[in-house]
Design a protein around this motif. Structure first.
Motif, PDB file in Angstrom:
ATOM      1  N   VAL A  20       3.988  30.359  44.623  1.00 41.07           N
ATOM      2  CA  VAL A  20       5.381  30.739  44.394  1.00 41.07           C
ATOM      3  C   VAL A  20       5.450  31.781  43.286  1.00 41.07           C
ATOM      4  CG1 VAL A  20       6.410  28.610  45.239  1.00 41.07           C
ATOM      5  CG2 VAL A  20       5.635  28.736  42.864  1.00 41.07           C
ATOM      6  N   SER A  21       6.522  32.579  43.302  1.00 39.95           N
ATOM      7  CA  SER A  21       6.624  33.670  42.337  1.00 39.95           C
ATOM      8  C   SER A  21       7.355  33.271  41.067  1.00 39.95           C
ATOM      9  CB  SER A  21       7.343  34.862  42.978  1.00 39.95           C
ATOM     10  OG  SER A  21       8.658  34.509  43.389  1.00 39.95           O
ATOM     11  N   SER A  22       8.303  32.332  41.145  1.00 40.44           N
ATOM     12  CA  SER A  22       9.071  31.952  39.949  1.00 40.44           C
ATOM     13  C   SER A  22       8.641  30.624  39.354  1.00 40.44           C
ATOM     14  CB  SER A  22      10.569  31.894  40.284  1.00 40.44           C
ATOM     15  OG  SER A  22      11.056  33.186  40.571  1.00 40.44           O
ATOM     16  N   GLY A  23       8.381  29.624  40.150  1.00 43.76           N
ATOM     17  CA  GLY A  23       7.991  28.345  39.584  1.00 43.76           C
ATOM     18  C   GLY A  23       7.848  27.268  40.633  1.00 43.76           C
ATOM     19  N   GLY A  24       7.197  26.182  40.185  1.00 40.56           N
ATOM     20  CA  GLY A  24       6.970  25.068  41.097  1.00 40.56           C
ATOM     21  C   GLY A  24       8.146  24.139  41.190  1.00 40.56           C
ATOM     22  N   ALA A  25       8.592  23.577  40.040  1.00 44.45           N
ATOM     23  CA  ALA A  25       9.714  22.642  40.031  1.00 44.45           C
ATOM     24  C   ALA A  25      10.574  22.935  38.811  1.00 44.45           C
ATOM     25  CB  ALA A  25       9.220  21.201  40.011  1.00 44.45           C
ATOM     26  N   LEU A  26      11.893  22.929  39.021  1.00 49.43           N
ATOM     27  CA  LEU A  26      12.833  23.302  37.966  1.00 49.43           C
ATOM     28  C   LEU A  26      13.958  22.286  37.890  1.00 49.43           C
ATOM     29  CD1 LEU A  26      14.180  25.331  35.950  1.00 49.43           C
ATOM     30  CD2 LEU A  26      15.210  26.418  37.973  1.00 49.43           C
ATOM     31  N   GLY A  27      14.254  21.839  36.653  1.00 47.33           N
ATOM     32  CA  GLY A  27      15.428  21.011  36.413  1.00 47.33           C
ATOM     33  C   GLY A  27      16.329  21.703  35.417  1.00 47.33           C
ATOM     34  N   PHE A  28      17.624  21.770  35.687  1.00 51.98           N
ATOM     35  CA  PHE A  28      18.540  22.459  34.777  1.00 51.98           C
ATOM     36  C   PHE A  28      19.890  21.768  34.778  1.00 51.98           C
ATOM     37  CE2 PHE A  28      18.924  24.426  38.918  1.00 51.98           C
ATOM     38  CZ  PHE A  28      20.281  24.663  39.077  1.00 51.98           C
ATOM     39  N   GLY A  29      20.767  22.203  33.890  1.00 53.44           N
ATOM     40  CA  GLY A  29      22.057  21.541  33.751  1.00 53.44           C
ATOM     41  C   GLY A  29      21.874  20.159  33.162  1.00 53.44           C
ATOM     42  N   ARG A  30      22.464  19.167  33.788  1.00 54.28           N
ATOM     43  CA  ARG A  30      22.313  17.769  33.367  1.00 54.28           C
ATOM     44  C   ARG A  30      21.523  16.972  34.410  1.00 54.28           C
ATOM     45  NH1 ARG A  30      27.201  19.706  32.524  1.00 54.28           N
ATOM     46  NH2 ARG A  30      27.918  18.931  34.547  1.00 54.28           N
ATOM     47  N   ALA A  31      20.731  17.672  35.177  1.00 53.06           N
ATOM     48  CA  ALA A  31      20.018  17.056  36.293  1.00 53.06           C
ATOM     49  C   ALA A  31      18.886  16.155  35.825  1.00 53.06           C
ATOM     50  CB  ALA A  31      19.470  18.137  37.205  1.00 53.06           C
ATOM     51  N   ARG A  32      18.384  15.350  36.766  1.00 51.42           N
ATOM     52  CA  ARG A  32      17.249  14.467  36.527  1.00 51.42           C
ATOM     53  C   ARG A  32      16.185  14.754  37.577  1.00 51.42           C
ATOM     54  NH1 ARG A  32      16.919   8.074  37.666  1.00 51.42           N
ATOM     55  NH2 ARG A  32      14.958   7.612  36.606  1.00 51.42           N
ATOM     56  N   LEU A  33      14.971  15.002  37.096  1.00 51.59           N
ATOM     57  CA  LEU A  33      13.840  15.249  37.985  1.00 51.59           C
ATOM     58  C   LEU A  33      12.769  14.210  37.710  1.00 51.59           C
ATOM     59  CD1 LEU A  33      12.057  16.897  39.946  1.00 51.59           C
ATOM     60  CD2 LEU A  33      11.444  18.364  38.009  1.00 51.59           C
ATOM     61  N   VAL A  34      12.383  13.464  38.752  1.00 48.13           N
ATOM     62  CA  VAL A  34      11.315  12.469  38.655  1.00 48.13           C
ATOM     63  C   VAL A  34      10.234  12.872  39.646  1.00 48.13           C
ATOM     64  CG1 VAL A  34      10.683  10.060  38.951  1.00 48.13           C
ATOM     65  CG2 VAL A  34      12.918  10.651  37.975  1.00 48.13           C
ATOM     66  N   ALA A  35       9.017  13.057  39.167  1.00 47.40           N
ATOM     67  CA  ALA A  35       7.927  13.480  40.045  1.00 47.40           C
ATOM     68  C   ALA A  35       6.684  12.636  39.779  1.00 47.40           C
ATOM     69  CB  ALA A  35       7.613  14.955  39.824  1.00 47.40           C
ATOM     70  N   ARG A  36       6.043  12.249  40.859  1.00 46.94           N
ATOM     71  CA  ARG A  36       4.771  11.537  40.790  1.00 46.94           C
ATOM     72  C   ARG A  36       3.801  12.234  41.753  1.00 46.94           C
ATOM     73  NH1 ARG A  36       7.289  10.046  37.163  1.00 46.94           N
ATOM     74  NH2 ARG A  36       7.804   7.917  36.506  1.00 46.94           N
ATOM     75  N   ASN A  37       2.561  12.472  41.248  1.00 45.15           N
ATOM     76  CA  ASN A  37       1.550  13.138  42.077  1.00 45.15           C
ATOM     77  C   ASN A  37       2.041  14.483  42.607  1.00 45.15           C
ATOM     78  OD1 ASN A  37      -0.524  11.034  41.978  1.00 45.15           O
ATOM     79  ND2 ASN A  37       0.960   9.826  43.173  1.00 45.15           N
ATOM     80  N   LEU A  38       2.661  15.237  41.746  1.00 45.28           N
ATOM     81  CA  LEU A  38       3.096  16.589  42.084  1.00 45.28           C
ATOM     82  C   LEU A  38       1.980  17.573  41.738  1.00 45.28           C
ATOM     83  CD1 LEU A  38       5.263  18.772  42.781  1.00 45.28           C
ATOM     84  CD2 LEU A  38       5.954  18.659  40.375  1.00 45.28           C
ATOM     85  N   THR A  39       1.707  18.499  42.635  1.00 47.25           N
ATOM     86  CA  THR A  39       0.703  19.527  42.395  1.00 47.25           C
ATOM     87  C   THR A  39       1.334  20.897  42.581  1.00 47.25           C
ATOM     88  OG1 THR A  39      -1.069  18.085  43.193  1.00 47.25           O
ATOM     89  CG2 THR A  39      -1.532  20.447  43.090  1.00 47.25           C
ATOM     90  N   VAL A  40       1.182  21.754  41.568  1.00 51.06           N
ATOM     91  CA  VAL A  40       1.660  23.132  41.654  1.00 51.06           C
ATOM     92  C   VAL A  40       0.465  24.042  41.447  1.00 51.06           C
ATOM     93  CG1 VAL A  40       3.195  24.892  40.713  1.00 51.06           C
ATOM     94  CG2 VAL A  40       3.937  22.493  40.796  1.00 51.06           C
ATOM     95  N   THR A  41       0.220  24.931  42.409  1.00 51.64           N
ATOM     96  CA  THR A  41      -0.953  25.805  42.361  1.00 51.64           C
ATOM     97  C   THR A  41      -0.529  27.259  42.555  1.00 51.64           C
ATOM     98  OG1 THR A  41      -2.304  24.039  43.339  1.00 51.64           O
ATOM     99  CG2 THR A  41      -3.216  26.272  43.372  1.00 51.64           C
ATOM    100  N   GLY A  42      -1.018  28.119  41.664  1.00 54.29           N
ATOM    101  CA  GLY A  42      -0.846  29.554  41.857  1.00 54.29           C
ATOM    102  C   GLY A  42       0.554  30.069  41.624  1.00 54.29           C
ATOM    103  N   SER A  43       1.295  29.458  40.732  1.00 52.33           N
ATOM    104  CA  SER A  43       2.614  29.992  40.398  1.00 52.33           C
ATOM    105  C   SER A  43       2.459  31.246  39.554  1.00 52.33           C
ATOM    106  CB  SER A  43       3.441  28.955  39.631  1.00 52.33           C
ATOM    107  OG  SER A  43       4.621  29.540  39.123  1.00 52.33           O
ATOM    108  N   GLU A  44       3.242  32.265  39.855  1.00 51.44           N
ATOM    109  CA  GLU A  44       3.193  33.485  39.069  1.00 51.44           C
ATOM    110  C   GLU A  44       3.970  33.342  37.768  1.00 51.44           C
ATOM    111  OE1 GLU A  44       4.359  36.819  41.406  1.00 51.44           O
ATOM    112  OE2 GLU A  44       3.086  36.259  43.103  1.00 51.44           O
ATOM    113  N   ALA A  45       4.638  32.224  37.545  1.00 45.06           N
ATOM    114  CA  ALA A  45       5.360  31.976  36.290  1.00 45.06           C
ATOM    115  C   ALA A  45       4.993  30.582  35.794  1.00 45.06           C
ATOM    116  CB  ALA A  45       6.855  32.149  36.497  1.00 45.06           C
ATOM    117  N   PHE A  46       5.872  29.630  35.921  1.00 45.32           N
ATOM    118  CA  PHE A  46       5.628  28.287  35.401  1.00 45.32           C
ATOM    119  C   PHE A  46       5.317  27.312  36.537  1.00 45.32           C
ATOM    120  CE2 PHE A  46      10.207  28.768  36.086  1.00 45.32           C
ATOM    121  CZ  PHE A  46      10.473  27.693  36.928  1.00 45.32           C
TER     122      PHE A  46
END
Length: 568
Positions: free
Chosen positions: A426-452
């Motif tokens: 991905v060019s911007s990122g793998g996973a993003l949380g913003f505002g007042r959101a809640r992000l819960v991740a287990r066994n998440l893999t992000v490979t080759g992001s051009e940013a975060f």
């Protein structure tokens, strides 16, 4: 033995000059009769009683029976008509009152009336015939229609009502002002037919009717190709639909089974399920839908299995407190989102493949808006694989996002749960949380992001564990602004960027990395606003009385007054 009668306007030896006279003679003998009619135009009303066959001896179209008003042919018994043209106005042109009636190689024209009527407990067969202008009505009757042509009906071309049982096969129906075939509180089978140019649904089942459609072609219809409403049932197999407003519509408690259909260039929706409609759709194709390929709305609840969606605007939309389960669906080349869930709707997606769409999954709405996606893949998306907004809740299990801008994003007050998911390239990122959101991740893999790999903004809360971030150019994880959360038992691998850039509000537990961890200093608090008091005028340190004051005046006039306020 069959008695034979000959009818000719010129009346030869032992013949009759009109058909009615021959029918009267046949009825008087009380035996099976064959009435052979010479070419000509006969203006009369025919009443058939008993076992009688009417035949145009020079072939179809050579005999025309016409009446300016009223019924042309009334049958009771076992009547058969071969090759006649029957023309009437303002009435039932052909009326089967009792017994059976068969019309073959004939033509019926009804101007402002019913072409053929089958009354309760009768049986009417139409074969290789043409019906023009008026409708064919089966009310509590049995019927068989084979290789017929129905054109320009003023309302419904074929109406099957009040418990009737009718089969329509290999026929053409076009130009009906209302429906091609309407089935109401009755049963009908429509097989191998072509329907076109109807003002409303080409085929419709209502009032707990049962409609079975097989191998039909439907095109150029102003409304639905096939519609099931009012708790009707039935099936549609192998239909080919082109250029209709909606392909197959289901509403008000109807529940059909639809298999192997192709719905092409529907101007609004391919499959439309609403108002407590249900339905099971298997191995169908929706191509180039103008608005939404598959829509479930206003309490609809379809099940879609093995569907292919290509071209058009939106793939699947579940809205307005509707539901839906979608399995083994392939979606590609849309101009908008592949999957949309909004406004307190609930949807389950399993084994979905999405390619070359701007967005994969989009959810928005209140807390009742939920989506579950499992064992699915989003590839070559322009914006995001999943975008979760409002107060909606999304669960991803075994979801892979490949080649796009952002993998998974959750914002505003929404919640996203990701288990065993992967984001790649991905060019911007793998996973993003913003505002007042809640992000819960287990066994998440992000490979080759051009940013975060992982990013939190605003006041979002991120709880990520047992996850890995590989070759992320800027940072494995970045936490900015007032974002808080936990990063536990995770790893960051690569040769560039930092492992974690955080704001001191995130708990780091058992982080495995060879890259730097950077803690940003909290931004200094903004200085309190300066208060300026601007006093213009004298300052008194003791009580003052009996004094006159004036300031900022160019001219001052002083006057003495008495105690009552009058001038001295």
């Amino acid at each position: 033995m069959v008695a034979r009668y000959f009818v000719s306007p010129r009346r030869g030896r032992r013949g009759y000059s009109d058909i009615a006279s021959a029918l009267d003679a046949a009825a008087g003998r009380g035996r099976a009769a064959r009435v052979e009619i010479a070419p000509g135009r006969y203006e009369e009303a025919l009443t058939v009683r008993g076992d009688v066959e009417l035949v145009a001896v020079d072939g179809p179209g050579s005999v025309v029976v016409h009446r300016p008003r009223g019924t042309v042919l009334e049958a009771s018994g076992a009547a058969r008509v071969h090759g006649l043209v029957l023309i009437g106005r303002d009435a039932d042109v052909v009326d089967c009152r009792a017994g059976t009636l068969t019309l073959e190689h004939s033509e019926v024209r009804a101007h402002n009336g019913v072409s053929v009527r089958g009354r309760p407990n009768t049986a009417v067969t139409l074969r290789d015939s043409a019906i023009r202008h008026g409708r064919t009505l089966f009310a509590g009757a049995g019927g068989l229609i084979e290789r017929c042509r129905f054109s320009d009906a003023a309302d419904n071309a074929v109406a099957v009502i009040e418990g009737a049982r009718v089969a329509v096969r290999d026929s053409w129906i076009g130009g009906s002002r209302i429906h091609g075939v309407r089935v109401s509180d009755a049963r009908a089978e429509v097989t191998g037919c072509e329907l076109t140019g109807t003002g409303k649904a080409a085929l419709v089942a209502d009032t707990q009717a049962e409609l079975t459609v097989s191998g039909c072609t439907i095109h150029a219809v102003d409304a639905e190709a096939v519609m099931f409403i009012e708790q009707s049932r039935g099936s549609v197999d192998g239909a080919r639909v082109t250029d209709t407003q909606h392909g197959i519509a289901v509403a008000s408690g109807a529940d059909p089974v639809v298999r192997g259909c192709t719905l092409t260039a529907c101007r609004d929706t391919g499959i439309n399920v609403q108002t407590s409609g249900r339905g099971r759709f298997e191995d169908c194709e929706v191509l180039a839908a103008g608005n939404v390929a598959v829509l479930s709305t206003q309490g609809g609840a379809p099940e879609v299995h093995g569907c292919r969606i290509s071209g058009g605007n939106v793939g699947i939309a579940v809205t307005d407190a509707a539901r839906g389960r979608f399995t083994r669906v392939e979606i590609g080349d849309l101009t908008s989102v592949a999957l949309r869930v909004s406004d307190d709707a609930k949807a389950v997606f399993e084994q979905v493949r999405v390619e070359r769409c701007p967005s994969g999954l989009e959810t928005r709405g209140g807390a009742g808006t939920t989506a579950e996606v499992s064992d699915s893949r989003f590839r070559d998306f322009g914006m995001s694989a999943a975008e979760v907004l409002g107060h909606s809740r999304v669960t991803l299990k075994g979801v892979v996002a490949e080649r796009g801008r952002l993998g998974f994003g959750v914002g505003e007050d929404a919640q996203l749960f990701a288990y065993g998911c992967a984001v790649e390239g991905v060019s911007s990122g793998g996973a993003l949380g913003f505002g007042r959101a809640r992000l819960v991740a287990r066994n998440l893999t992000v490979t080759g992001s051009e940013a975060f790999g992982l990013c939190g903004l605003g006041s979002a809360y991120l709880d990520v564990a047992d996850s890995g971030f590989v070759d992320c150019a800027a940072a494995g994880a970045s936490f900015d602004e007032k974002c808080a959360g936990r990063l536990a038992d995770c790893s960051v691998d690569g040769t560039q960027g930092v492992a974690v850039q955080h704001n001191g509000r995130v708990e780091l537990v058992s982080l495995r990395t060879s890259l730097a961890v950077v803690t940003k200093e909290p931004e200094p608090a903004e200085p309190a606003p300066t208060t300026v008091n601007n006093f213009i005028g004298p300052v008194f340190h003791r009580e003052v009385s009996g004094t006159q004051l004036a300031w900022n005046n160019h001219d001052v006039i002083q006057q003495q007054t008495d105690e009552d306020g009058s001038r001295a």
